[in-house]
Design a protein around this motif. Structure first.
Motif, PDB file in Angstrom:
ATOM      1  N   PHE A 190      22.942  18.565 -20.752  1.00 44.03           N
ATOM      2  CA  PHE A 190      22.282  17.511 -21.537  1.00 44.03           C
ATOM      3  C   PHE A 190      22.085  15.787 -21.834  1.00 44.03           C
ATOM      4  N   GLU A 191      23.471  15.856 -22.118  1.00 51.06           N
ATOM      5  CA  GLU A 191      23.560  13.889 -21.918  1.00 51.06           C
ATOM      6  C   GLU A 191      23.929  13.660 -21.032  1.00 51.06           C
ATOM      7  N   ASP A 192      24.152  13.906 -20.266  1.00 50.28           N
ATOM      8  CA  ASP A 192      23.869  13.435 -19.001  1.00 50.28           C
ATOM      9  C   ASP A 192      22.559  12.651 -18.394  1.00 50.28           C
ATOM     10  N   LYS A 193      21.875  14.177 -18.231  1.00 47.35           N
ATOM     11  CA  LYS A 193      20.486  14.340 -18.170  1.00 47.35           C
ATOM     12  C   LYS A 193      19.786  12.337 -19.033  1.00 47.35           C
ATOM     13  N   ILE A 194      20.132  12.713 -20.499  1.00 44.27           N
ATOM     14  CA  ILE A 194      19.517  12.529 -21.193  1.00 44.27           C
ATOM     15  C   ILE A 194      20.127  10.279 -20.939  1.00 44.27           C
TER      16      ILE A 194
ATOM     17  N   PHE B 168      14.526  19.876 -17.923  1.00 47.73           N
ATOM     18  CA  PHE B 168      14.785  19.166 -19.136  1.00 47.73           C
ATOM     19  C   PHE B 168      14.633  17.210 -18.908  1.00 47.73           C
ATOM     20  N   TYR B 169      15.301  17.054 -17.476  1.00 51.04           N
ATOM     21  CA  TYR B 169      15.487  15.713 -17.422  1.00 51.04           C
ATOM     22  C   TYR B 169      13.583  15.464 -16.217  1.00 51.04           C
ATOM     23  N   ILE B 170      13.418  16.569 -15.246  1.00 50.63           N
ATOM     24  CA  ILE B 170      11.668  16.617 -15.324  1.00 50.63           C
ATOM     25  C   ILE B 170      10.770  15.921 -16.322  1.00 50.63           C
ATOM     26  N   ASN B 171      10.647  16.899 -17.482  1.00 48.92           N
ATOM     27  CA  ASN B 171       9.723  16.788 -18.576  1.00 48.92           C
ATOM     28  C   ASN B 171      10.384  15.441 -18.913  1.00 48.92           C
TER      29      ASN B 171
ATOM     30  N   PRO C  39       5.176  11.677 -16.914  1.00 49.82           N
ATOM     31  CA  PRO C  39       4.266   9.930 -17.725  1.00 49.82           C
ATOM     32  C   PRO C  39       3.047  10.631 -18.836  1.00 49.82           C
ATOM     33  N   PRO C  40       3.012   9.879 -18.786  1.00 48.72           N
ATOM     34  CA  PRO C  40       1.492  10.745 -20.176  1.00 48.72           C
ATOM     35  C   PRO C  40       0.810  10.818 -19.439  1.00 48.72           C
ATOM     36  N   PHE C  41      -0.651  11.219 -20.017  1.00 48.50           N
ATOM     37  CA  PHE C  41      -1.993  12.054 -19.358  1.00 48.50           C
ATOM     38  C   PHE C  41      -3.809  11.675 -20.209  1.00 48.50           C
ATOM     39  N   MET C  42      -3.890  10.727 -19.899  1.00 50.66           N
ATOM     40  CA  MET C  42      -4.954   9.659 -20.506  1.00 50.66           C
ATOM     41  C   MET C  42      -5.073   9.653 -22.348  1.00 50.66           C
ATOM     42  N   SER C  43      -3.296   9.273 -22.467  1.00 50.93           N
ATOM     43  CA  SER C  43      -3.070   8.786 -23.875  1.00 50.93           C
ATOM     44  C   SER C  43      -2.008   7.359 -23.749  1.00 50.93           C
ATOM     45  N   ASP C  44      -1.960   7.091 -24.680  1.00 52.67           N
ATOM     46  CA  ASP C  44      -0.863   6.002 -24.487  1.00 52.67           C
ATOM     47  C   ASP C  44       0.834   6.220 -24.589  1.00 52.67           C
ATOM     48  N   TYR C  45       0.790   7.180 -25.309  1.00 53.66           N
ATOM     49  CA  TYR C  45       2.036   7.935 -25.288  1.00 53.66           C
ATOM     50  C   TYR C  45       1.817   9.589 -25.211  1.00 53.66           C
ATOM     51  N   ARG C  46       3.237  10.213 -24.307  1.00 53.56           N
ATOM     52  CA  ARG C  46       3.649  11.086 -24.498  1.00 53.56           C
ATOM     53  C   ARG C  46       5.093  12.065 -24.931  1.00 53.56           C
ATOM     54  N   VAL C  47       4.953  12.882 -26.583  1.00 53.71           N
ATOM     55  CA  VAL C  47       5.877  13.056 -26.968  1.00 53.71           C
ATOM     56  C   VAL C  47       7.113  14.574 -26.566  1.00 53.71           C
ATOM     57  N   ILE C  48       7.750  14.572 -26.316  1.00 59.30           N
ATOM     58  CA  ILE C  48       8.639  15.984 -26.008  1.00 59.30           C
ATOM     59  C   ILE C  48       9.563  16.228 -27.920  1.00 59.30           C
ATOM     60  N   PHE C  49       9.498  17.680 -27.625  1.00 61.30           N
ATOM     61  CA  PHE C  49       9.973  18.012 -29.254  1.00 61.30           C
ATOM     62  C   PHE C  49      11.081  18.920 -29.142  1.00 61.30           C
ATOM     63  N   LEU C  50      12.194  18.490 -29.159  1.00 60.93           N
ATOM     64  CA  LEU C  50      13.214  19.607 -29.120  1.00 60.93           C
ATOM     65  C   LEU C  50      14.058  19.685 -29.140  1.00 60.93           C
TER      66      LEU C  50
ATOM     67  N   LEU D 138       9.843  21.832 -26.536  1.00 56.07           N
ATOM     68  CA  LEU D 138      11.123  22.853 -25.747  1.00 56.07           C
ATOM     69  C   LEU D 138      13.008  22.821 -26.493  1.00 56.07           C
ATOM     70  N   ASN D 139      13.324  23.799 -26.478  1.00 58.64           N
ATOM     71  CA  ASN D 139      14.579  24.094 -26.596  1.00 58.64           C
ATOM     72  C   ASN D 139      15.281  24.178 -25.679  1.00 58.64           C
ATOM     73  N   THR D 140      16.474  24.165 -25.950  1.00 59.82           N
ATOM     74  CA  THR D 140      18.177  23.877 -24.987  1.00 59.82           C
ATOM     75  C   THR D 140      18.005  25.544 -24.419  1.00 59.82           C
ATOM     76  N   ALA D 141      16.825  26.413 -23.882  1.00 59.70           N
ATOM     77  CA  ALA D 141      17.186  27.479 -23.442  1.00 59.70           C
ATOM     78  C   ALA D 141      16.749  27.468 -22.010  1.00 59.70           C
ATOM     79  N   VAL D 142      16.390  26.221 -21.743  1.00 54.76           N
ATOM     80  CA  VAL D 142      15.743  25.356 -20.332  1.00 54.76           C
ATOM     81  C   VAL D 142      16.901  24.725 -19.914  1.00 54.76           C
ATOM     82  N   THR D 143      17.251  24.790 -18.629  1.00 54.87           N
ATOM     83  CA  THR D 143      18.270  23.860 -17.871  1.00 54.87           C
ATOM     84  C   THR D 143      18.001  22.294 -17.924  1.00 54.87           C
ATOM     85  N   ALA D 144      19.080  21.779 -17.807  1.00 55.23           N
ATOM     86  CA  ALA D 144      18.608  20.368 -18.052  1.00 55.23           C
ATOM     87  C   ALA D 144      18.292  19.491 -16.699  1.00 55.23           C
ATOM     88  N   GLU D 145      18.035  19.922 -15.446  1.00 57.80           N
ATOM     89  CA  GLU D 145      17.335  20.020 -14.706  1.00 57.80           C
ATOM     90  C   GLU D 145      15.941  19.526 -15.046  1.00 57.80           C
TER      91      GLU D 145
END
Length: 324
Positions: free
Chosen positions: A93-97, A60-63, A67-78, A51-58
């Motif tokens: 963005f700070e408020d959502k984080i 971003f928060y949905i992402n 949750p992970p799907f068929m994996s122990d972890y899910r990773v989001i690179f911002l 993801l980059n900060t062109a997306v809306t904060a909302e």
């Protein structure tokens, strides 16, 4: 923490939020691969997001809440592509984080690339990963381990010579080590072999030269050019390399293509595109266009004997400095 500490930490104690600092592409790649390693390889399409900060904060928060799907972890690179956020967007963005970190979605990991300190305002919430270019002392130990892991040996003098010739750039050092592994059949990398096989990298020197000009450090830029000439590089070859770099910077500045697509189009490695993008941030598109046109004219005049090779190089250097 450094890359080695990160790898060990991810095996036992995965945090929710990490921040990558520094611009050494080799270490950044290692960090990214370490985070990818906690995701089941067969589920990358579902569990690794860029993801980059062109997306809306909302959005971003949905992402963050997915949750992970068929994996122990899910990773989001911002990423913010090295651009500082406007005040309102940064706060959103700070408020959502902050909201997410109060009750983070289990096993979702956020990794922010703090290129050019674009996410500095979020640093207090994240685990910090050091991917800055290392000094020679630190690199000697790391390169010694890399060489030993391949079953080779090298003394400190040979390793320091590799570092100096590659300008402390681990991406270039790794490529040069592959050449040395292939050459040294007895698995002993000596100073003499390094001097013979590892050449002074003109492209890397030109990267540093153009970056120094962009930063207004003209003394350092002149010193780099003087060192290239002293090492026996031909003025026309240096001029052509500088001209190609500014042309690459201009294309990266105005193109909407991804770094990977640009690398294919320009016929260079992705790290060269990233460097060009970084330096190009110091210029407006029209500034780069004028520089590219002027360098092409100087190259033409030099190749046709209208001006001398050294005169052409000095003219191009002076023009670049004055147009900064």
């Amino acid at each position: 923490m450094n890359i080695e500490m990160l790898s060990k930490s991810l095996q036992t104690n995965v945090k929710s939020f990490y921040m990558i600092n520094g611009n050494d592409l080799f270490f950044k790649k290692q960090a990214i691969n370490s985070f990818k390693s906690i995701v089941d390889e067969g589920t990358f399409d579902f569990n690794i997001s860029y993801l980059n900060t062109a997306v809306t904060a909302e959005a971003f928060y949905i992402n963050l809440q997915t949750p992970p799907f068929m994996s122990d972890y899910r990773v989001i690179f911002l990423s913010a592509d090295g651009k500082k956020l406007e005040k309102d967007k940064a706060k959103a963005f700070e408020d959502k984080i902050k909201l997410w970190l109060k009750d983070p979605c289990p096993n979702v990991v956020l990794v922010a690339d703090n290129d050019e300190d674009c996410f500095k305002f979020l640093a207090k919430y994240a685990e910090q990963i050091d991917c800055k270019k290392q000094n020679t002392i630190n690199l000697v130990e790391q390169i010694s381990k890399m060489i030993a892991n391949h079953g080779y040996v090298a003394n400190d003098a040979a390793i320091k010579e590799i570092i100096v010739k590659c300008n402390n750039d681990m991406m270039i050092i790794a490529n040069e080590l592959d050449k040395l592994y292939a050459y040294c059949e007895d698995k002993n990398i000596t100073f003499d072999i390094v001097s013979q096989i590892v050449v002074n990298n003109i492209e890397q020197s030109v990267f540093k030269l153009t970056d120094s000009i962009a930063q207004g450090n003209c003394g350092e830029a002149y010193s780099i050019m003087d060192n290239l000439l002293s090492s026996g590089e031909q003025p026309l070859k240096i001029l052509a390399a500088i001209s190609a770099q500014y042309r690459r910077m201009f294309i990266c500045k105005v193109s909407a293509l991804s770094s990977e697509q640009l690398a294919v189009q320009l016929g260079v490695k992705p790290f060269a595109v990233e460097i060009a993008k970084k330096i190009a941030k110091n210029y407006k598109p029209m500034q780069l266009k004028k520089l590219v046109d002027k360098f092409q004219l100087i190259e033409f005049q030099t190749k046709n004997g209208e001006i001398g090779m050294l005169e052409g190089l000095n003219l191009a250097f002076t023009y670049a400095v004055n147009r900064r």
